[in-house]
Design a protein around this motif. Structure first.
Motif, mmCIF file in Angstrom:
data_model
loop_
_atom_site.group_PDB
_atom_site.id
_atom_site.type_symbol
_atom_site.label_atom_id
_atom_site.label_comp_id
_atom_site.label_asym_id
_atom_site.label_seq_id
_atom_site.Cartn_x
_atom_site.Cartn_y
_atom_site.Cartn_z
ATOM 1 N N VAL A 1 -1.870 17.888 1.077
ATOM 2 C CA VAL A 1 -1.638 18.500 2.383
ATOM 3 C C VAL A 1 -1.105 19.919 2.180
ATOM 4 N N GLU A 2 -0.967 20.644 3.276
ATOM 5 C CA GLU A 2 -0.552 22.048 3.189
ATOM 6 C C GLU A 2 0.920 22.149 2.839
ATOM 7 N N THR B 1 -5.465 21.929 4.204
ATOM 8 C CA THR B 1 -6.268 20.718 4.022
ATOM 9 C C THR B 1 -5.478 19.454 4.314
ATOM 10 N N MET B 2 -6.241 18.370 4.549
ATOM 11 C CA MET B 2 -5.745 17.001 4.421
ATOM 12 C C MET B 2 -6.766 16.370 3.471
ATOM 13 N N ARG B 3 -6.654 16.765 2.215
ATOM 14 C CA ARG B 3 -7.675 16.407 1.209
ATOM 15 C C ARG B 3 -7.347 15.079 0.542
ATOM 16 N N LEU B 4 -8.080 14.076 0.938
ATOM 17 C CA LEU B 4 -7.868 12.722 0.423
ATOM 18 C C LEU B 4 -8.516 12.643 -0.956
ATOM 19 N N PHE B 5 -7.818 13.172 -1.959
ATOM 20 C CA PHE B 5 -8.472 13.277 -3.274
ATOM 21 C C PHE B 5 -8.520 11.943 -4.019
ATOM 22 N N ALA B 6 -7.678 11.021 -3.635
ATOM 23 C CA ALA B 6 -7.722 9.695 -4.261
ATOM 24 C C ALA B 6 -7.640 8.645 -3.165
ATOM 25 N N THR C 1 0.855 -1.189 0.000
ATOM 26 C CA THR C 1 0.000 0.000 0.000
ATOM 27 C C THR C 1 0.886 1.232 0.000
ATOM 28 N N VAL C 2 0.467 2.208 -0.787
ATOM 29 C CA VAL C 2 1.229 3.451 -0.919
ATOM 30 C C VAL C 2 0.324 4.600 -0.524
ATOM 31 N N ASP C 3 0.756 5.354 0.473
ATOM 32 C CA ASP C 3 0.014 6.530 0.903
ATOM 33 C C ASP C 3 0.807 7.751 0.480
ATOM 34 N N GLY C 4 0.302 8.463 -0.517
ATOM 35 C CA GLY C 4 1.020 9.633 -1.026
ATOM 36 C C GLY C 4 0.450 10.919 -0.492
ATOM 37 N N ARG C 5 1.342 11.886 -0.260
ATOM 38 C CA ARG C 5 0.916 13.208 0.193
ATOM 39 C C ARG C 5 1.611 14.235 -0.690
ATOM 40 N N ILE C 6 0.905 15.271 -1.077
ATOM 41 C CA ILE C 6 1.469 16.176 -2.074
ATOM 42 C C ILE C 6 0.983 17.599 -1.897
ATOM 43 N N GLY C 7 1.855 18.531 -2.293
ATOM 44 C CA GLY C 7 1.550 19.955 -2.223
ATOM 45 C C GLY C 7 0.737 20.435 -3.402
ATOM 46 N N SER C 8 0.326 21.690 -3.327
ATOM 47 C CA SER C 8 -0.645 22.212 -4.298
ATOM 48 C C SER C 8 -0.070 22.448 -5.678
ATOM 49 N N SER C 9 1.236 22.559 -5.817
ATOM 50 C CA SER C 9 1.799 22.777 -7.148
ATOM 51 C C SER C 9 1.553 21.569 -8.041
ATOM 52 N N GLY C 10 1.300 20.432 -7.438
ATOM 53 C CA GLY C 10 0.990 19.243 -8.223
ATOM 54 C C GLY C 10 -0.299 19.344 -9.001
#
Lengths: 341, 341, 341, 341
Positions: free
Chosen positions: A226-227, A196-201, A170-179
């Motif tokens: 995430v922020e 946010t902690m926006r779980l978009f996927a 399992t891969v839990d990715g977290r990413i900034g808004s520039s993505g």
């Protein structure tokens, strides 16, 4: 000195390519293509380049032949564009999503549209020197994996190659808004995206297929915004065949990465930065990888962090160009990153 | 219990009005008007209201008569709308910019367009109970000042009323991103707006005219967008006629605000929150005011902070409604704010 | 009206208890105990309470008898303190970690020290009305679970109770900086903590044991400090016995939570807040729960979010007091939360 | 290649000096002195330097002779240390506050303690190449002004030198948390410092004296801590003798700075970055300066932004060393900065 062009130069990846290429001592930036902003100065939308260049954006029609062409356009936009541009360059490096997967069926499943140039899929070398250095040295078409895919691949490869992975990861990715790119959409507004902690996927993130293709490991991936503006981190839970302790895993990672210029192994017992932390990687081409072990449950937690616009994008592409041209791999990628930041 | 309507209910000020009004024990929300989202549930764009209301947005055409109508629409959109809506309500409270200034010439100068209902300008009572309580108690039209104008007026009034101001005042305003509204524009993207100190109005900010109108003091105002979603702070440099020390100024502020429910005087010698700090005011109707003195240069630095969407918008409007209806002024506005936050 | 005391009142949880209790219509705050700050005004360190109370901190020695005593002290500090304070109160509600686990062996394993009052462990009722409402109604000792444990328990219970969980669950927790408390340590400095994705517990987070105790499900938990002051979110990967789709899971959650005042089910197909998001819960007592399904792999991703200082701490404790006293459960906990924020 | 030492190398300015000096092609870092951390690896507290150096901190006693010694210690700590260290170096560059002011009376007034080496004050050249390039070329002792002082000096000099300033200037400074240093104090905790607009110096900020000394202009300065780790911005309101328009002021700035490698003039009519913005300067040695004019009130608003740890600290010091050694001024300072960020 070679002549290069950037297509899609007004986006965030495009801007990062310009930043790196304008300071690269072996390169001249011959064209920065933006359909939307043709005629405008490059530093109008990339304010960090003020005083560094007088370049203006040009239209796609005006693009001539170049030694290397970097293409950084949105999903599906590359389907038509990339094949056409291959003619104009000795080497094309695609930073979009359209030529990452070798299997057109997977492309359709993850991107929701049929691939229109499936015959080309096999001809792109994955833009990861750590796994494809020899092929990249002679490649005329390179496809850069997604930023979280690069991180996952580098986190997982030492375990996958050693044959210790016992099942799906399992891969839990977290990413900034520039993505999310430069598009002015409601979801990317500061007031909505901030903090946010926006779980978009929550399931089935697109990078699953890339990770599996590159490592042979089945991956189930979720991703959260995430922020942060820059930065990506992946936390991978890996079931292993037998209990592995820290020393075992450290040895695997060391064997794999001891000579890599841009992979650092970060797994410390104390200090504030014990595992890979994206914030200190902003602007750098490092992918920091680390791990923790839980022998009781035969689990390894593998972690990686990088700047999604650099090692996960423009920097990785420049590194590939360096490999392709036979130059020292770190050329133009020397920035060590800041702390505190 | 009265019946109220919110026009412009899908925006940030509109959402804040709904939050406050839905929990107000004397009020029933009869309509939430949004042209853009008519038919959608209110909690679709105001996710904090999930489980609190089943209200849906209605079209403007469907608006009936209500006891109080709150109007929260963008600049110039109110010019036509507000006069029409006055018919539908015993009391209209306008949170837009169009009926704040009494002088149509100033409106044209600051907003760049001629006012189309100048004859109405004199009939709106400024929505600041601290300065117009008696008029508000009988008003049928109220105009809320801008958020930084409210803060500046409350910071400056004790000095202005005491007659100690010796000349033009400078106002340095700082504000969070919610002040830019809900529009998806490039400048409001998280990646661009995050971490900024964006001096968007170095001179001649529009609130200058409102401040002068309310205090009789000439103001020169600049404004900066800083990293925050909510919150506004003003730092006012006030030249005074004679050297004033902390005790003198404290006495003036105390006399002015000792009975005010929503103005706190914050000017302490120690602690982490010695002067007004917006972050601890998020969600509250407080305007904290404070000061520092520099007797050597006959200067007082007057400071105020508030939540731009509450005391600088929706909360101030609810407070005005409370005054108008003869209710306790704090009804529906009891939230004390959070710390840490 | 009852009389309550808060011990550990100068910390972040203590301050949040004071905020809620001072506005609670059935409660009088009789004492706010802080050894460190005895004699100081409460609003000196809790600036949001300015103008709301003139209370000062008192020393522990001065504590008399109270109807309810809330104890919010650090790990191991409660071992000695909590048993002593049980005498002084009809009901003691412990917000620390020392009486959460029933098994002293697990306490020693996770906290690294032997428990000194193991005979009391069985007498504390877990402070989660959603799972222990009847016991709480008559409890004289309550122990609040950790903030991420509460979130995990509420995310997992509908699946656990339905008997569909097929094996160990992984829990990925993310939390804001207020979770680290008020101590001035290097790791909590703004310059170091800002913008991090700090994987401080890659394996074996302490809440594992609490989750297992409350749900019967084995949990493997990691936790990351992300950029936020308040807020916690857990993402739980749950292997299920047979493929479950969205409808199946939604039905389970609805059955479980349809009458709960503070649990909302958030699992939407569109909008910006499709799954539980902590930022809109700041200051509220909600625990939002949601899910996504991946029938192909017989996996459910269960998600929960809350404010770690409220539903994950002080708010949950007030809710337990309300249950214990037979009052409406939402008393003093009405704040709906803000958006945008 | 010369040999340099950094004293105070474990602090934030010290770490930034190491980052720049380790990549400087003409320099060898001979010693990194930290009393607190002697014996530890440098990358333990400066994690961005992992893989870049194996250096360890040394004790002060072990310091030998070096070509250039950089001293970055806290206020008053330099009073004793700096005079002693001058013996050990051909050139000493002090980044502390103790040798910035030439007038010991002003030192005592602003720092609250008598200066213990007043006889040395006149011998330090201010570390601002833009104003003291010739003196720096032969200096054996350099004192770097404070970060907001550098910004203010560069913003104001073109107006001051042109003789157009008509009276006292007000300076409104905003700064990130790294400016408070590495000390773990309550006020610098993430939970307290995050999202603030903390007006920590409403009047009489210490940099007033430095600005006056460098420009001949009286300055009244306030300062606010805003949400950022790096970055400082000053907004200066300048009364001018006669109405000046944009063209007039732009001409003055251009004349002054056209050949400066690290000063860019940013004053644009459109775009998102119309005036100096610190966030895009993180890691760079630029000081961006800009302005707006208000001819009606004979006011110029002069603005400057920089990275407080680079151009406002370590980078400025390296630039001074480059001047002193006769090297190209930009050596080791080439990083252009990032966008978005």
């Amino acid at each position: 000195m070679i002549d290069v062009a950037v297509v899609g130069a007004s986006g965030y990846i495009g801007g990062e390519l310009l930043r790196l290429l304008l300071d690269h001592r072996e390169v001249r930036v011959g064209a920065a293509v933006s359909t939307r902003l043709a005629g405008s100065r490059v530093d109008r939308v990339h304010p960090n380049l003020r005083g560094r260049t007088d370049l203006t954006f040009t239209a796609l029609d005006a693009l001539g032949d170049h030694d290397v062409v970097f293409v950084a356009v949105g999903q599906t936009a590359g389907l038509d564009l990339v094949p056409r541009l291959r003619e104009r360059a000795k080497c094309l490096i695609d930073l979009g999503a359209d030529f990452r997967l070798r299997d057109p069926g997977l492309y359709e499943r993850y991107y929701g549209t049929a691939h229109t140039a499936p015959e080309l899929l096999g001809s792109f070398v994955p833009g990861v020197p750590e796994t494809h250095r020899a092929e990249l040295a002679v490649a005329d078409a390179v496809s850069m994996p997604g930023c979280m895919a690069v991180a996952s691949i580098l986190a997982l490869r030492p375990l996958a190659e050693a044959g210790v992975v016992a099942g799906a990861v399992t891969v839990d990715g977290r990413i900034g808004s520039s993505g999310s790119g430069v598009r002015a959409e409601q979801m990317n507004l500061h007031a909505e995206r901030s903090g946010t902690m926006r779980l978009f996927a929550p399931t089935n993130h697109r990078h699953e297929a890339e990770i599996a293709q590159a490592t042979g490991v089945r991956a189930r991936m979720s991703a959260t915004g995430v922020e942060a503006v820059r930065g990506a981190q992946v936390v991978c839970r890996v079931p292993v065949r037998e209990p592995l302790g820290d020393k075992d895993v450290r040895r695997l990672y060391r064997q794999h990465y001891q000579d890599e210029p841009f992979v650092r192994i970060i797994a410390q017992r104390r200090g504030l930065y014990r595992l890979p932390e994206p914030k200190i990687l902003s602007g750098t081409n490092y992918c920091d990888v680390g791990f923790a072990t839980d022998p009781d449950t035969s689990t390894v937690v593998a972690v990686a962090a990088l700047d999604n616009l650099v090692k996960g994008g423009a920097g990785g592409a420049v590194q590939c160009m360096n490999v392709r041209m036979g130059w020292p791999e770190h050329l133009g990628l020397e920035f060590p990153g800041l702390h505190p930041v």
